[in-house]
Design a protein around this motif. Structure first.
Motif, PDB file in Angstrom:
ATOM      1  N   GLY A 134       0.820  -1.206   0.000  1.00  0.00           N
ATOM      2  CA  GLY A 134       0.000   0.000   0.000  1.00  0.00           C
ATOM      3  C   GLY A 134       0.852   1.253   0.000  1.00  0.00           C
ATOM      4  N   ASP A 135       0.936   1.916  -1.160  1.00  0.00           N
ATOM      5  CA  ASP A 135       1.751   3.131  -1.284  1.00  0.00           C
ATOM      6  C   ASP A 135       1.109   4.272  -0.492  1.00  0.00           C
ATOM      7  N   PRO A 136       1.821   4.812   0.509  1.00  0.00           N
ATOM      8  CA  PRO A 136       1.234   5.885   1.323  1.00  0.00           C
ATOM      9  C   PRO A 136       1.320   7.266   0.682  1.00  0.00           C
ATOM     10  N   THR A 137       1.957   7.364  -0.491  1.00  0.00           N
ATOM     11  CA  THR A 137       2.138   8.667  -1.134  1.00  0.00           C
ATOM     12  C   THR A 137       0.784   9.304  -1.451  1.00  0.00           C
ATOM     13  N   PRO A 138       0.593  10.591  -1.145  1.00  0.00           N
ATOM     14  CA  PRO A 138      -0.678  11.257  -1.466  1.00  0.00           C
ATOM     15  C   PRO A 138      -0.915  11.292  -2.978  1.00  0.00           C
ATOM     16  N   GLY A 139      -2.169  11.371  -3.361  1.00  0.00           N
ATOM     17  CA  GLY A 139      -2.518  11.473  -4.776  1.00  0.00           C
ATOM     18  C   GLY A 139      -2.973  10.158  -5.355  1.00  0.00           C
ATOM     19  N   PRO A 140      -3.515  10.186  -6.572  1.00  0.00           N
ATOM     20  CA  PRO A 140      -4.101   8.978  -7.176  1.00  0.00           C
ATOM     21  C   PRO A 140      -3.086   8.015  -7.788  1.00  0.00           C
ATOM     22  N   VAL A 311       5.542  -0.868 -11.121  1.00  0.00           N
ATOM     23  CA  VAL A 311       4.385  -0.341 -11.835  1.00  0.00           C
ATOM     24  C   VAL A 311       3.876   0.927 -11.167  1.00  0.00           C
ATOM     25  N   THR A 312       3.070   1.652 -11.914  1.00  0.00           N
ATOM     26  CA  THR A 312       2.247   2.711 -11.328  1.00  0.00           C
ATOM     27  C   THR A 312       0.792   2.339 -11.570  1.00  0.00           C
ATOM     28  N   VAL A 313      -0.049   2.681 -10.607  1.00  0.00           N
ATOM     29  CA  VAL A 313      -1.482   2.406 -10.720  1.00  0.00           C
ATOM     30  C   VAL A 313      -2.241   3.687 -10.413  1.00  0.00           C
ATOM     31  N   ASP A 314      -3.130   4.068 -11.320  1.00  0.00           N
ATOM     32  CA  ASP A 314      -4.026   5.198 -11.073  1.00  0.00           C
ATOM     33  C   ASP A 314      -5.250   4.644 -10.350  1.00  0.00           C
ATOM     34  N   ILE A 315      -5.390   4.925  -9.065  1.00  0.00           N
ATOM     35  CA  ILE A 315      -6.475   4.324  -8.288  1.00  0.00           C
ATOM     36  C   ILE A 315      -7.825   4.973  -8.573  1.00  0.00           C
ATOM     37  N   GLU A 316      -7.836   6.014  -9.407  1.00  0.00           N
ATOM     38  CA  GLU A 316      -9.108   6.619  -9.821  1.00  0.00           C
ATOM     39  C   GLU A 316      -9.623   6.007 -11.111  1.00  0.00           C
ATOM     40  N   THR A 317      -8.709   5.546 -11.972  1.00  0.00           N
ATOM     41  CA  THR A 317      -9.120   4.960 -13.254  1.00  0.00           C
ATOM     42  C   THR A 317      -8.855   3.454 -13.314  1.00  0.00           C
ATOM     43  N   GLY A 318      -7.980   2.942 -12.452  1.00  0.00           N
ATOM     44  CA  GLY A 318      -7.631   1.521 -12.479  1.00  0.00           C
ATOM     45  C   GLY A 318      -6.590   1.159 -13.518  1.00  0.00           C
ATOM     46  N   ILE A 319      -6.016   2.155 -14.168  1.00  0.00           N
ATOM     47  CA  ILE A 319      -5.045   1.878 -15.230  1.00  0.00           C
ATOM     48  C   ILE A 319      -3.677   1.565 -14.636  1.00  0.00           C
ATOM     49  N   VAL A 320      -3.093   0.469 -15.108  1.00  0.00           N
ATOM     50  CA  VAL A 320      -1.779   0.022 -14.660  1.00  0.00           C
ATOM     51  C   VAL A 320      -0.751   0.339 -15.740  1.00  0.00           C
ATOM     52  N   ARG A 321       0.335   0.954 -15.351  1.00  0.00           N
ATOM     53  CA  ARG A 321       1.457   1.209 -16.257  1.00  0.00           C
ATOM     54  C   ARG A 321       2.706   0.539 -15.690  1.00  0.00           C
ATOM     55  N   ILE A 322       3.384  -0.221 -16.526  1.00  0.00           N
ATOM     56  CA  ILE A 322       4.609  -0.877 -16.084  1.00  0.00           C
ATOM     57  C   ILE A 322       5.781   0.050 -16.358  1.00  0.00           C
ATOM     58  N   LYS A 323       6.581   0.320 -15.329  1.00  0.00           N
ATOM     59  CA  LYS A 323       7.736   1.203 -15.483  1.00  0.00           C
ATOM     60  C   LYS A 323       8.972   0.442 -15.939  1.00  0.00           C
ATOM     61  N   ARG A 324       9.226  -0.718 -15.341  1.00  0.00           N
ATOM     62  CA  ARG A 324      10.414  -1.478 -15.705  1.00  0.00           C
ATOM     63  C   ARG A 324      10.290  -2.916 -15.217  1.00  0.00           C
ATOM     64  N   ILE A 325      11.036  -3.792 -15.876  1.00  0.00           N
ATOM     65  CA  ILE A 325      11.081  -5.201 -15.519  1.00  0.00           C
ATOM     66  C   ILE A 325      12.536  -5.664 -15.579  1.00  0.00           C
ATOM     67  N   PRO A 431      -6.840 -10.901 -17.055  1.00  0.00           N
ATOM     68  CA  PRO A 431      -5.900  -9.774 -17.088  1.00  0.00           C
ATOM     69  C   PRO A 431      -6.260  -8.713 -16.053  1.00  0.00           C
ATOM     70  N   LEU A 432      -5.306  -7.839 -15.783  1.00  0.00           N
ATOM     71  CA  LEU A 432      -5.493  -6.774 -14.804  1.00  0.00           C
ATOM     72  C   LEU A 432      -6.150  -5.569 -15.469  1.00  0.00           C
ATOM     73  N   HIS A 433      -7.365  -5.784 -15.956  1.00  0.00           N
ATOM     74  CA  HIS A 433      -8.104  -4.697 -16.594  1.00  0.00           C
ATOM     75  C   HIS A 433      -8.530  -3.662 -15.540  1.00  0.00           C
ATOM     76  N   PRO A 434      -8.688  -2.414 -15.940  1.00  0.00           N
ATOM     77  CA  PRO A 434      -9.023  -1.356 -14.974  1.00  0.00           C
ATOM     78  C   PRO A 434     -10.212  -1.672 -14.083  1.00  0.00           C
ATOM     79  N   HIS A 435     -11.265  -2.279 -14.624  1.00  0.00           N
ATOM     80  CA  HIS A 435     -12.449  -2.526 -13.793  1.00  0.00           C
ATOM     81  C   HIS A 435     -12.133  -3.534 -12.684  1.00  0.00           C
ATOM     82  N   LYS A 436     -11.238  -4.479 -12.951  1.00  0.00           N
ATOM     83  CA  LYS A 436     -10.832  -5.431 -11.920  1.00  0.00           C
ATOM     84  C   LYS A 436     -10.004  -4.740 -10.839  1.00  0.00           C
ATOM     85  N   VAL A 437      -9.139  -3.863 -11.260  1.00  0.00           N
ATOM     86  CA  VAL A 437      -8.306  -3.142 -10.305  1.00  0.00           C
ATOM     87  C   VAL A 437      -9.179  -2.279  -9.391  1.00  0.00           C
ATOM     88  N   LEU A 438     -10.119  -1.552  -9.984  1.00  0.00           N
ATOM     89  CA  LEU A 438     -10.998  -0.699  -9.186  1.00  0.00           C
ATOM     90  C   LEU A 438     -11.859  -1.523  -8.233  1.00  0.00           C
TER      91      LEU A 438
END
Length: 450
Positions: A134-140, A311-325, A431-438
């Motif tokens: 759980g990322d405690p950083t403020p913001g979405p 990864v980054t996750v927008d908790i308002e839209t559910g969109i997952v972006r992979i930064k690096r692997i 898959p980790l579609h936005p609706h599943k994440v939300l």
């Protein structure tokens, strides 16, 4: 789709872990379908050592197209189910996920390098910067890191080959294998050129014809481990015959000759030598023609790997972006680093697709696919592919081992665990579609799941 699909996997799992972070028990009930009359066949539990284990599995047959041998059959499913569990258990006993896995991984062995890869990979990836679940950083926008491990066989045997060394110095290598874009033609040429001590452009590689000596099909990551030894053995036998022809001329015993840099010379007296083409002229009008086959000792079996993702996750839209692997992978002796790394890149990208995008939707009545087009069957675009760092562990003492399938196994699990680390919500399906994440985030806010 006409080419088939990867079988499904579903499981209810209970697991036990001691306060010291050692796995104690696994009790699983699993289901899966491979379509009409085909099983799902996935391993469970995966990789880690549960001293007490029980699994009851049921195959479900449906009126849909049959499963196919997708890359690494069964392993991504078993890996995902187990690795999600591992992160949850690590949190229960308040142990870092990497450390928890190290405590429960198989002992280090040539084909079991997970403990080393967890340690080295964590250092390379900057795992010490990972925050608790759980990322405690403020913001979405929330950031998270995940880790996962996998295994594969990669053994091969049975290939045969034919080599001609011609009086003009040209070399023709024939083998009934095929190249599906994995680099088989390249490694055949490399092995032949290195064995004979000539440049690669001196080798003519002929493959992909049933008239050529027998070789197996492309599957199970067996091609490189099957073909490379056959080429090596056959070229060595042909070279020994050439040495026998050259020895009287250079005044050196045949068993004291070596071939390198386009010349044949004495191993102890390099001044006694002939250029490759001059040596081949001694054949007169008779080329050297040799048939050979795979021999034990030049290839191996069993690969191990660990992957990390951020990864980054927008908790308002559910969109997952992979930064690096980061992929830590072994495959025995690396014949060609470029094509070996390419296999890892391809495997990771394929897994990114089924982790975040691909989803086969079936009509519940007819079993027909309702999104059989590139508009609604989603795939990653160029901007969706992150930075991928590949670290290959060269282990020449193990011989050649295939690498085509293993890199695609654990990527999805590492991504899902990174999403969990970012959001605090466990998502137990792909898959980790936005609706599943939300939905998972809302469920977590409402009290989570057991």
């Amino acid at each position: 789709l006409d080419t088939g699909n990867r079988p499904s996997a579903f499981a209810h799992i209970r697991a036990g872990v001691s306060a010291e972070g050692k796995l104690t028990a696994f009790d699983g009930q699993s289901w899966g379908t491979g379509g009409a009359g085909a099983g799902s066949n996935f391993p469970l539990p995966y990789l880690y050592q549960f001293p007490n284990r029980k699994r009851v599995h049921t195959d479900v047959y449906i009126n849909a197209g049959q499963q196919r041998a997708m890359r690494a059959p069964g392993h991504p499913q078993g890996c995902f189910l187990t690795e999600i569990l591992m992160d949850e258990l690590a949190d229960r006993v308040k142990i870092d996920p990497v450390e928890f896995r190290i405590r429960n991984a198989p002992p280090i062995a040539p084909n079991a390098q997970w403990i080393k890869y967890f340690q080295e990979g964590a250092r390379r990836f900057g795992w010490e910067k990972r925050h608790p679940t759980g990322d405690p950083t403020p913001g979405p926008i929330k950031t998270g890191m995940g880790v996962s491990a996998h295994l594969w066989g990669g053994a091969g045997r049975g290939s045969t080959a034919h080599v001609d060394i011609n009086p003009d110095g040209s070399v023709v290598v024939k083998c009934g294998t095929q190249d599906l874009g994995t680099g088989t033609r390249t490694i055949v040429t490399i092995v032949a050129a290195e064995t004979l001590g000539v440049p690669m452009n001196a080798i003519t590689t002929e493959i992909g014809d049933t008239q050529y000596p027998f070789s197996g099909g492309s599957g199970g990551s067996t091609t490189a481990a099957s073909v490379s030894p056959a080429i090596r053995v056959t070229c060595t036998d042909a070279l020994d015959q050439l040495f026998a022809k050259v020895a009287p001329t250079v005044g050196v015993q045949a068993d004291d000759l070596v071939a390198e840099g386009g010349r044949i010379r004495g191993a102890t007296d390099a001044s006694k030598s002939l250029a490759w083409k001059d040596a081949c002229k001694l054949l007169g009008t008779e080329p050297i023609s040799v048939d050979g086959k795979w021999q034990d000792g030049l290839s191996g079996a069993g690969t191990s790997s660990v992957q990390f993702s951020e990864v980054t996750v927008d908790i308002e839209t559910g969109i997952v972006r992979i930064k690096r692997i980061l992929a830590m992978q072994d495959c025995g002796l690396i014949v060609d680093r470029l094509t070996a790394e390419s296999q890892v890149y391809g495997g990771v990208i394929a897994a990114i697709n089924f982790a975040l995008y691909e989803d086969r939707l079936l009509d519940r009545v007819t079993g027909q696919m309702v999104n059989p087009n590139m508009e609604f069957y989603l795939l990653a675009g160029m901007s969706d592919v992150p930075q991928i760092d590949v670290v290959l562990n060269n282990m020449p003492e193990r011989g050649v081992i295939g690498i085509g399938e293993p890199p695609t196994v654990s990527t999805a699990s590492a991504i899902a665990n990174a999403v969990r680390n970012a959001t605090g919500a466990t998502i137990r399906s792909l898959p980790l579609h936005p609706h599943k994440v939300l939905a998972a985030i809302e469920q977590q806010r409402a009290g989570g799941t057991d």
